[in-house]
Design a protein around this motif. Sequence first.
Motif, PDB file in Angstrom:
ATOM      1  N   ILE A 214      -1.974  -2.232  -9.030  1.00 60.11           N
ATOM      2  CA  ILE A 214      -1.011  -1.128  -8.908  1.00 60.11           C
ATOM      3  C   ILE A 214      -0.143  -1.371  -7.673  1.00 60.11           C
ATOM      4  N   ARG A 215       1.136  -1.523  -7.862  1.00 56.59           N
ATOM      5  CA  ARG A 215       2.050  -1.724  -6.744  1.00 56.59           C
ATOM      6  C   ARG A 215       2.315  -0.393  -6.052  1.00 56.59           C
ATOM      7  N   ASP A 216       2.313  -0.399  -4.704  1.00 63.32           N
ATOM      8  CA  ASP A 216       2.495   0.842  -3.937  1.00 63.32           C
ATOM      9  C   ASP A 216       1.523   1.910  -4.430  1.00 63.32           C
ATOM     10  N   GLY A 217       0.255   1.529  -4.525  1.00 64.66           N
ATOM     11  CA  GLY A 217      -0.747   2.384  -5.148  1.00 64.66           C
ATOM     12  C   GLY A 217      -0.899   3.744  -4.495  1.00 64.66           C
ATOM     13  N   LEU A 218      -0.977   3.771  -3.154  1.00 66.79           N
ATOM     14  CA  LEU A 218      -1.170   5.061  -2.489  1.00 66.79           C
ATOM     15  C   LEU A 218       0.047   5.957  -2.681  1.00 66.79           C
ATOM     16  N   ALA A 219       1.233   5.394  -2.522  1.00 67.57           N
ATOM     17  CA  ALA A 219       2.450   6.189  -2.714  1.00 67.57           C
ATOM     18  C   ALA A 219       2.527   6.730  -4.138  1.00 67.57           C
ATOM     19  N   THR A 220       2.183   5.896  -5.109  1.00 66.00           N
ATOM     20  CA  THR A 220       2.212   6.320  -6.514  1.00 66.00           C
ATOM     21  C   THR A 220       1.207   7.432  -6.764  1.00 66.00           C
ATOM     22  N   LEU A 221       0.020   7.295  -6.183  1.00 67.83           N
ATOM     23  CA  LEU A 221      -1.009   8.325  -6.347  1.00 67.83           C
ATOM     24  C   LEU A 221      -0.582   9.632  -5.689  1.00 67.83           C
ATOM     25  N   LEU A 222      -0.062   9.562  -4.478  1.00 63.90           N
ATOM     26  CA  LEU A 222       0.394  10.766  -3.784  1.00 63.90           C
ATOM     27  C   LEU A 222       1.485  11.481  -4.577  1.00 63.90           C
ATOM     28  N   GLU A 223       2.405  10.709  -5.120  1.00 55.50           N
ATOM     29  CA  GLU A 223       3.501  11.298  -5.904  1.00 55.50           C
ATOM     30  C   GLU A 223       2.951  12.052  -7.110  1.00 55.50           C
ATOM     31  N   VAL A 234      -1.833  18.002   0.250  1.00 51.31           N
ATOM     32  CA  VAL A 234      -2.549  16.753  -0.010  1.00 51.31           C
ATOM     33  C   VAL A 234      -2.284  15.838   1.174  1.00 51.31           C
ATOM     34  N   ARG A 235      -3.350  15.316   1.785  1.00 55.54           N
ATOM     35  CA  ARG A 235      -3.186  14.374   2.887  1.00 55.54           C
ATOM     36  C   ARG A 235      -4.087  13.169   2.653  1.00 55.54           C
ATOM     37  N   PHE A 236      -3.880  12.108   3.420  1.00 55.37           N
ATOM     38  CA  PHE A 236      -4.753  10.945   3.336  1.00 55.37           C
ATOM     39  C   PHE A 236      -5.129  10.530   4.751  1.00 55.37           C
ATOM     40  N   THR A 245       4.421   1.501   4.473  1.00 55.89           N
ATOM     41  CA  THR A 245       5.660   0.972   3.900  1.00 55.89           C
ATOM     42  C   THR A 245       6.752   2.039   3.834  1.00 55.89           C
ATOM     43  N   PRO A 246       8.020   1.614   3.715  1.00 60.84           N
ATOM     44  CA  PRO A 246       9.098   2.589   3.513  1.00 60.84           C
ATOM     45  C   PRO A 246       8.855   3.468   2.284  1.00 60.84           C
ATOM     46  N   LYS A 247       8.297   2.899   1.220  1.00 57.38           N
ATOM     47  CA  LYS A 247       8.008   3.675   0.005  1.00 57.38           C
ATOM     48  C   LYS A 247       7.002   4.782   0.304  1.00 57.38           C
ATOM     49  N   LEU A 248       5.975   4.465   1.095  1.00 56.74           N
ATOM     50  CA  LEU A 248       4.972   5.474   1.434  1.00 56.74           C
ATOM     51  C   LEU A 248       5.589   6.586   2.278  1.00 56.74           C
ATOM     52  N   LEU A 249       6.374   6.219   3.271  1.00 53.06           N
ATOM     53  CA  LEU A 249       7.008   7.219   4.138  1.00 53.06           C
ATOM     54  C   LEU A 249       7.966   8.104   3.346  1.00 53.06           C
ATOM     55  N   ASP A 250       8.763   7.488   2.485  1.00 50.36           N
ATOM     56  CA  ASP A 250       9.731   8.255   1.690  1.00 50.36           C
ATOM     57  C   ASP A 250       9.022   9.210   0.735  1.00 50.36           C
ATOM     58  N   LEU A 287       5.145   0.692  18.204  1.00 51.71           N
ATOM     59  CA  LEU A 287       6.162   1.675  18.583  1.00 51.71           C
ATOM     60  C   LEU A 287       7.302   1.694  17.560  1.00 51.71           C
ATOM     61  N   LYS A 288       7.659   0.529  17.043  1.00 61.63           N
ATOM     62  CA  LYS A 288       8.695   0.472  16.007  1.00 61.63           C
ATOM     63  C   LYS A 288       8.209   1.170  14.729  1.00 61.63           C
ATOM     64  N   MET A 289       6.941   0.978  14.401  1.00 60.90           N
ATOM     65  CA  MET A 289       6.376   1.652  13.234  1.00 60.90           C
ATOM     66  C   MET A 289       6.407   3.163  13.409  1.00 60.90           C
ATOM     67  N   LEU A 290       6.051   3.634  14.606  1.00 55.55           N
ATOM     68  CA  LEU A 290       6.070   5.073  14.880  1.00 55.55           C
ATOM     69  C   LEU A 290       7.489   5.629  14.790  1.00 55.55           C
ATOM     70  N   GLU A 291       8.443   4.869  15.288  1.00 55.76           N
ATOM     71  CA  GLU A 291       9.851   5.304  15.239  1.00 55.76           C
ATOM     72  C   GLU A 291      10.323   5.442  13.791  1.00 55.76           C
ATOM     73  N   LYS A 292       9.954   4.472  12.950  1.00 53.03           N
ATOM     74  CA  LYS A 292      10.345   4.542  11.541  1.00 53.03           C
ATOM     75  C   LYS A 292       9.703   5.745  10.854  1.00 53.03           C
ATOM     76  N   ALA A 293       8.432   6.004  11.166  1.00 57.75           N
ATOM     77  CA  ALA A 293       7.731   7.123  10.540  1.00 57.75           C
ATOM     78  C   ALA A 293       8.371   8.451  10.925  1.00 57.75           C
ATOM     79  N   ARG A 294       8.697   8.599  12.197  1.00 58.83           N
ATOM     80  CA  ARG A 294       9.280   9.865  12.659  1.00 58.83           C
ATOM     81  C   ARG A 294      10.704  10.046  12.161  1.00 58.83           C
ATOM     82  N   LYS A 295      11.404   8.962  11.968  1.00 61.27           N
ATOM     83  CA  LYS A 295      12.758   9.050  11.425  1.00 61.27           C
ATOM     84  C   LYS A 295      12.715   9.424   9.945  1.00 61.27           C
ATOM     85  N   ALA A 296      11.756   8.842   9.212  1.00 57.89           N
ATOM     86  CA  ALA A 296      11.662   9.092   7.772  1.00 57.89           C
ATOM     87  C   ALA A 296      11.093  10.464   7.463  1.00 57.89           C
TER      88      ALA A 296
END
Length: 469
Positions: A214-223, A234-236, A245-250, A287-296
């Motif tokens: 399953i591609r992007d499995g967690l994101a697909t399951l959450l959706e 729902v949280r994980f 990933t960007p898909k998970l954040l979005d 820190l870059k990962m955190l910045e992307k998460a907070r922006k998304a």
Amino acid sequence: MPKVGFVSLGCPKNLVDSEVMMGILARAGYELTPRAGEADVLVVNTCSFIEPAQKESVDSILEMAEYKKFGKAQKLIVAGCMVERYRNDIRQQIPEVDAVIGTGEVEKILEACEGQLRADLPVDGAHAATLPDYLYNDATPRILATSRHTAYIKINEGCDHPCTFCVIPQLRGKFRSRRFESVVREAENLAAAGVREISLIGQDTTFYGEDLGIRDGLATLLERLAQIDDLNWVRFLYCYPNRITPKLLDTIAAHPRLAKYIDVPLQHASRNVLARMKRGGNGDAFLKMLEKARKAIPGVSIRTSFIVGFPGETEKDFEELCDFVRAGHFDWLGVFSYSDEDTSKSFALDGKVDAKTIARRRDTLISTANLRKKVGQTMQVMLDGPSKDTDLIWEARLQGMAPEIDGKVYVTEFAGVDDAAELPAAGTMATIEITEAKDYDLIGRVTEFEKPGANAKPQFVPSPFPILT
């Protein structure tokens, strides 16, 4: 039928195993009791991740053994992670134990209670060499041990990561995901039974579905779970930093029912220490990962945890970690002292840090959540019900507060409520005005809460699991 009492230790993953074992026994007619003195059978589901957890497990086993010696109990069963590490030691050193159940033998709990498994049977070589491979599904009976409106769902088991400090692969086996539709059905069943919040758990939830193609499995399951009307949140938990990933954040950002919350144990920030941990990465990348998460995800709450005193950690490494924590602005932070486990790969590493230095670094790094900025704000919470300490105060949580892990919101007033009969049910969403902040908790007054509509269907709310007291 006999009464059975349970002690469940360790993480939420272990708690789900306890819930499954209790469900199996209840289906067979056993009565559950929260009082050890009433139990005919006592079960201790152990944790063996680090030394303090092992000590707590041993102490609990010995305490329950006293009930077998001098009380009503006829059988004592030891289950869980400690069995996977010390199966023979438990058999040899604690003769009061009648049977042992490893993490891969959860389904055998009924056999153990009925005397079909014995603690004194020899361990055959095949069993000793086989890693656990058990994985429950939506048809497996469970009795919830959590509050009536919140539940965990284990979406995968085991781990394939090579982290040198961790013994989880030895205790839980190789990584394996539950079938997608099985997880969805379990979530739907829990929601229909009155559960309003689900926390998805696994040693690495962000790896969910990879083994199933399953591609992007967690994101697909959450959706998919975000479409279940009766759920509020729902949280994980437990995600790996390089798999956010960007898909998970979005996906998290797009769906109101998905809690704006990320739990990402980073373990350290020094490239040197992370390399010795076999984790990879470094503070700048994080820190870059955190910045992307907070922006998304505007307003996202981020929890992390670190290990201090890992072999080879220098003062410079530790200072780098402290600088990173200050720059990261985490909402929740856990700090753990390194535990030198003899079966972990890090046990063989040089540069061991002495206990006094580890304690100093731990105490230095521990910080409080920055909650004062929330005073005066009006926010949405989930009501958890009256406090265990007093009925005069209720407890609630923001989206950014995971149950039993983070802080709480203490409710001192319900505006417009004059009679206790008008108070809402646990799991109800409410609007609260934050009036005060403590180190880890908030205080506020409820200004409005959701009231059931005229056509609302009555919900069956499962009773919580009776943990021994």
